[in-house]
Design a protein around this motif. Structure first.
Motif, PDB file in Angstrom:
ATOM      1  N   ASP A 122       0.850  -1.197   0.000  1.00  0.00           N
ATOM      2  CA  ASP A 122       0.000   0.000   0.000  1.00  0.00           C
ATOM      3  C   ASP A 122       0.882   1.242   0.000  1.00  0.00           C
ATOM      4  O   ASP A 122       0.660   2.174   0.752  1.00  0.00           O
ATOM      5  N   GLY A 133      -5.317   1.152   2.811  1.00  0.00           N
ATOM      6  CA  GLY A 133      -4.618   0.019   2.208  1.00  0.00           C
ATOM      7  C   GLY A 133      -5.608  -0.860   1.472  1.00  0.00           C
ATOM      8  O   GLY A 133      -6.781  -0.504   1.329  1.00  0.00           O
ATOM      9  N   VAL A 134      -5.149  -1.995   1.000  1.00  0.00           N
ATOM     10  CA  VAL A 134      -6.044  -2.910   0.293  1.00  0.00           C
ATOM     11  C   VAL A 134      -5.946  -4.289   0.956  1.00  0.00           C
ATOM     12  O   VAL A 134      -5.007  -4.559   1.689  1.00  0.00           O
ATOM     13  N   THR A 135      -6.937  -5.114   0.685  1.00  0.00           N
ATOM     14  CA  THR A 135      -6.969  -6.440   1.298  1.00  0.00           C
ATOM     15  C   THR A 135      -6.527  -7.492   0.283  1.00  0.00           C
ATOM     16  O   THR A 135      -7.026  -7.517  -0.839  1.00  0.00           O
ATOM     17  N   VAL A 136      -5.606  -8.345   0.708  1.00  0.00           N
ATOM     18  CA  VAL A 136      -5.163  -9.434  -0.171  1.00  0.00           C
ATOM     19  C   VAL A 136      -6.142 -10.591  -0.035  1.00  0.00           C
ATOM     20  O   VAL A 136      -6.493 -11.005   1.066  1.00  0.00           O
ATOM     21  N   PRO A 166      -7.882   4.734  -1.217  1.00  0.00           N
ATOM     22  CA  PRO A 166      -7.069   3.520  -1.120  1.00  0.00           C
ATOM     23  C   PRO A 166      -5.942   3.515  -2.146  1.00  0.00           C
ATOM     24  O   PRO A 166      -6.088   4.049  -3.239  1.00  0.00           O
ATOM     25  N   LEU A 167      -4.838   2.900  -1.735  1.00  0.00           N
ATOM     26  CA  LEU A 167      -3.651   2.845  -2.591  1.00  0.00           C
ATOM     27  C   LEU A 167      -3.112   1.427  -2.632  1.00  0.00           C
ATOM     28  O   LEU A 167      -2.952   0.779  -1.600  1.00  0.00           O
ATOM     29  N   VAL A 168      -2.813   0.951  -3.832  1.00  0.00           N
ATOM     30  CA  VAL A 168      -2.095  -0.313  -3.966  1.00  0.00           C
ATOM     31  C   VAL A 168      -0.842  -0.055  -4.789  1.00  0.00           C
ATOM     32  O   VAL A 168      -0.878   0.689  -5.768  1.00  0.00           O
ATOM     33  N   SER A 169       0.273  -0.652  -4.350  1.00  0.00           N
ATOM     34  CA  SER A 169       1.541  -0.418  -5.040  1.00  0.00           C
ATOM     35  C   SER A 169       2.053  -1.701  -5.682  1.00  0.00           C
ATOM     36  O   SER A 169       1.484  -2.785  -5.473  1.00  0.00           O
ATOM     37  N   PHE A 225      -6.430  -6.057  -8.422  1.00  0.00           N
ATOM     38  CA  PHE A 225      -5.009  -5.765  -8.637  1.00  0.00           C
ATOM     39  C   PHE A 225      -4.243  -7.071  -8.501  1.00  0.00           C
ATOM     40  O   PHE A 225      -4.679  -7.985  -7.798  1.00  0.00           O
ATOM     41  N   GLN A 267      -2.933 -10.689  -4.730  1.00  0.00           N
ATOM     42  CA  GLN A 267      -4.076 -10.252  -5.526  1.00  0.00           C
ATOM     43  C   GLN A 267      -5.252  -9.918  -4.628  1.00  0.00           C
ATOM     44  O   GLN A 267      -5.424 -10.521  -3.571  1.00  0.00           O
ATOM     45  N   GLY A 268      -6.050  -8.953  -5.043  1.00  0.00           N
ATOM     46  CA  GLY A 268      -7.232  -8.612  -4.254  1.00  0.00           C
ATOM     47  C   GLY A 268      -8.111  -7.624  -5.013  1.00  0.00           C
ATOM     48  O   GLY A 268      -7.770  -7.187  -6.105  1.00  0.00           O
ATOM     49  N   LYS A 269      -9.258  -7.292  -4.409  1.00  0.00           N
ATOM     50  CA  LYS A 269     -10.200  -6.357  -5.045  1.00  0.00           C
ATOM     51  C   LYS A 269      -9.786  -4.915  -4.762  1.00  0.00           C
ATOM     52  O   LYS A 269      -9.272  -4.611  -3.693  1.00  0.00           O
TER      53      LYS A 269
END
Ligand SMILES: Cc1cc2nc3c(=O)[nH]c(=O)nc-3n(C[C@H](O)[C@H](O)[C@H](O)COP(=O)(O)OP(=O)(O)OC[C@H]3O[C@@H](n4cnc5c(N)ncnc54)[C@H](O)[C@@H]3O)c2cc1C
Ligand SMILES: Nc1ncnc2c1ncn2[C@@H]1O[C@H](COP(=O)(O)O)[C@@H](O)[C@H]1O
Lengths: 254, 326
Positions: free
Chosen positions: A125, A215-218, B113-116, B130, B142-144
């Motif tokens: 993130d 952040g994002v969720t895996v 939200p941020l994904v790198s 992603f 990987q995720g939504k």
């Protein structure tokens, strides 16, 4: 000058990695952690700045396996204060949460400069530096390889591709993401690290709850199939060397 | 929020980067499945000609002296204004010296939200996913993407720049810049790379060493190999950072993009930042004791032996084979 260095531990990639049965995170059973190598450069850069301009270096890290060794090593190199954020840094913690947990301490210390590694290989993130900077309301510059300071302004060298550098001025206080210190991180003998364990105190602060918003969720983690496209040369050393030589012949380079 | 995909067009010294075209190609694939338009965002000063050749449905261009060259604060402020005004589905940035300085700040300041490290964007049942490459290329995550404007920093390797290069944008819209005064980050000057005796990007035979070489003494060993092969030695970042070879020999994201006939990688793991500099090599041969090293994903031939065992024997055999030829 007051410098705060933010560091974190990351999986040692030399070890074999495996994914936990949940399928969404690394299996931590056998995981060996080491300091993020760019954080090590950030520590070195901080010490170099202290040697040049005087001041105080505080190193801040979340509690993880092996972090006290990393912190005391920093002290042996010349860091003045060590602070560990204590807590259970499980999968609910991302860099957004870590940045929020660092915030009160970073503010309390009132640094002129906050240094951290430009990124860590497990960042998902974004890296820590720009997140902390935005929370503190400070400017951020990353990919930094070289810092000098005068009159409340840092002059930094920022790396671009193909060896191009940009010299930039950044008003202090500021946060910098260090790519490479001006010299390789110094080596300290373990005896000096052990000595620093006796002479430097490791302060502890409670981290509080994880606040991972942003952040994002895996949902799925996997290992790409390795070597899928490669022809592996088999046999003993003499045999593989002969095969390699004949390949080089075919390619007309010998 | 609409379905548009905004792409940050990164440019340096008057040249749009390859990754920017790759991101336009990514955006094109996303909108083909999820709807919306591909919108290229060009920040700069007297650089509108850079819009030519961007395969986008629209180019939004902001022209301001403070945007002439990249600095983080100016870009963050311009982007804050754009995101607030337009509410796109996605904003794509490079996971680079430019994009990574901008995206984190935007995420916090705007609560997005941020994904790198994203390599590929997928659309499944109308949802956006992603897929990021982490842990030096050893792990994919990987995720939504949450159903709000999401910020993504992209690494190379997932899309081909050629797909988005050359076409003309349908429309170029010039926007008024937000106030950009008293910025805390200012460019002083560029420092060009030093000119060296060797230009690794023009060599046909490269012997590359990584951290597996352990110390400066190891460099001499591979130097011999390079001489026997009539090539030159280059290296991954840790070797350069240790000062064992000059920075002009660095291969990868922050170094040179090489394209030799043979790239012989010794003790290099194949981290994404290294791999992006070698993918245009004709034949990659990798020597690494770790069979799980990602370098074997891009290599044509692989050897899992110890480089210190291999190299001396290899040097002898090459010399022998040359002496037989003459
Ligand atoms: C912003 C940024 C930019 C970067 N830019 C670059 C760049 O331009 N170029 C670059 O290279 N990196 C770059 N990096 C660093 C990159 O992420 C990796 O850390 C680096 O490429 C790793 O180098 P390495 O493969 O030599 O070392 P490691 O990853 O430590 O790998 C060493 C390898 O050697 C093998 N090995 C060890 N001993 C032996 C032996 N005796 N025989 C055979 N094999 C052996 C090991 O199995 C291991 O796979 C960048 C990183 C960041 C964050
Ligand atoms: N010394 C080696 N040289 C080349 N390839 C190897 C070597 N050791 C293992 N491998 C590769 O690893 C695969 C699995 O081997 P093993 O280690 O026997 O399970 C083999 O099919 C080879 O591709």
């Amino acid at each position: 000058m007051k410098i705060v260095v933010l560091i974190k531990m990351v999986p040692d990639l030399v070890e074999e990695l495996s994914i936990s049965p949940s399928g969404i995170e690394l299996d931590t059973t056998w995981l060996r952690l080491k300091i993020n190598e760019f954080d090590d450069h950030a520590i070195e850069q901080a010490i170099l700045l202290k040697e040049q301009y005087g001041g105080e270096v505080t190193v801040l890290a979340p509690e993880m396996e092996g972090v006290d060794d990393a912190l005391f090593t920093a002290a042996a190199k010349g860091a003045d204060r060590l602070i560990q954020l204590s807590g259970k840094f499980d999968n609910s913690w991302n860099n957004h949460a870590l940045a929020r947990a660092f915030l009160p301490l970073a503010q309390e210390l009132q640094p002129d400069l906050v240094l951290t590694g430009v990124q860590a290989h497990n960042d998902l993130d974004g890296s820590l530096g720009p997140l902390v900077a935005a929370l503190m309301g400070l400017p951020y510059v990353g990919y930094v390889a070289g810092v000098t300071v005068s009159d409340g302004v840092a002059t930094i060298r920022k790396e671009y591709p193909a060896g191009l550098l940009a010299e930039m001025e950044v008003s202090l206080p500021a946060v910098l993401g260090i790519q490479a210190a001006e010299q390789p991180p110094r080596y300290v003998a373990f005896s000096k690290v052990r000595q620093s364990m006796k002479t430097t105190t490791l302060d502890e602060r409670l981290a509080g709850e994880s606040e991972p918003q942003g952040g994002v969720t895996v949902e799925h983690m996997f290992q790409p199939e390795t070597g899928a496209g490669a022809t592996m040369l088999e046999g003993d050393l003499t045999q593989v060397t002969d095969k390699l030589v004949s390949i080089l012949h075919e390619l007309d380079v010998i | 929020m609409n379905q548009d995909v905004f792409v940050s067009i990164e440019h340096l010294r008057g040249q749009v980067t390859d990754l920017s075209y790759g991101m336009l190609a990514a955006a094109r694939q996303v909108v083909a499945e999820a709807g919306g338009e591909v919108v290229a965002v060009l920040l700069g000063h007297t650089g509108q000609h850079l819009a030519q050749g961007l395969a986008a449905d629209r180019v939004l261009s902001i022209d301001h002296p403070a945007l002439a060259d990249f600095t983080s604060e100016a870009y963050i402020q311009a982007w804050s204004y754009l995101l607030r005004e337009y509410n796109p589905r996605l904003a794509l940035f490079g996971d680079t010296s430019i994009g990574a300085d901008v995206a984190g700040g935007l995420s916090i300041r705007m609560g997005l939200p941020l994904v790198s490290a994203c390599q590929v964007l997928l659309v499944e049942n109308g949802e956006l996913l992603f897929r990021s490459q982490i842990c030096g290329g050893k792990i994919m995550a990987q995720g939504k993407l949450p159903p709000t404007t999401a910020l993504v920093t992209m690494v190379p390797g997932g899309y081909r720049a050629e797909e988005a290069r050359g076409e003309e944008p349908s429309e170029i819209i010039s926007l008024e810049a937000p106030p950009l005064e008293d910025l805390p980050v200012r460019l002083k000057e560029y420092i060009e790379p030093e000119i060296s005796d060797v230009d690794i990007t023009k060599e046909n035979v490269l012997v590359a060493v990584g951290r597996g070489i352990q110390n400066q003494d190891g460099i001499e060993l591979v130097q011999e190999l390079a001489e026997a092969l009539g090539g030159v030695v280059c290296a991954s970042r840790p070797v350069i950072d240790q000062g064992w070879l000059p920075i002009t020999r660095l291969v990868g994201k922050s170094g040179g993009q090489v394209k030799p006939v043979v790239y012989l990688a010794l003790g290099i793991s194949g981290a994404p930042e290294h791999v992006e500099g070698i993918v245009n090599s004709q034949v990659i041969i990798a020597v690494n004791t770790d069979l799980a090293a990602p370098i074997f994903n891009v290599a044509k031939y692989g050897l899992t032996c110890d480089l210190f065992d291999l190299v001396p024997i290899l040097v002898d055999k090459i010399r022998l084979s040359r002496s037989i030829q003459v």
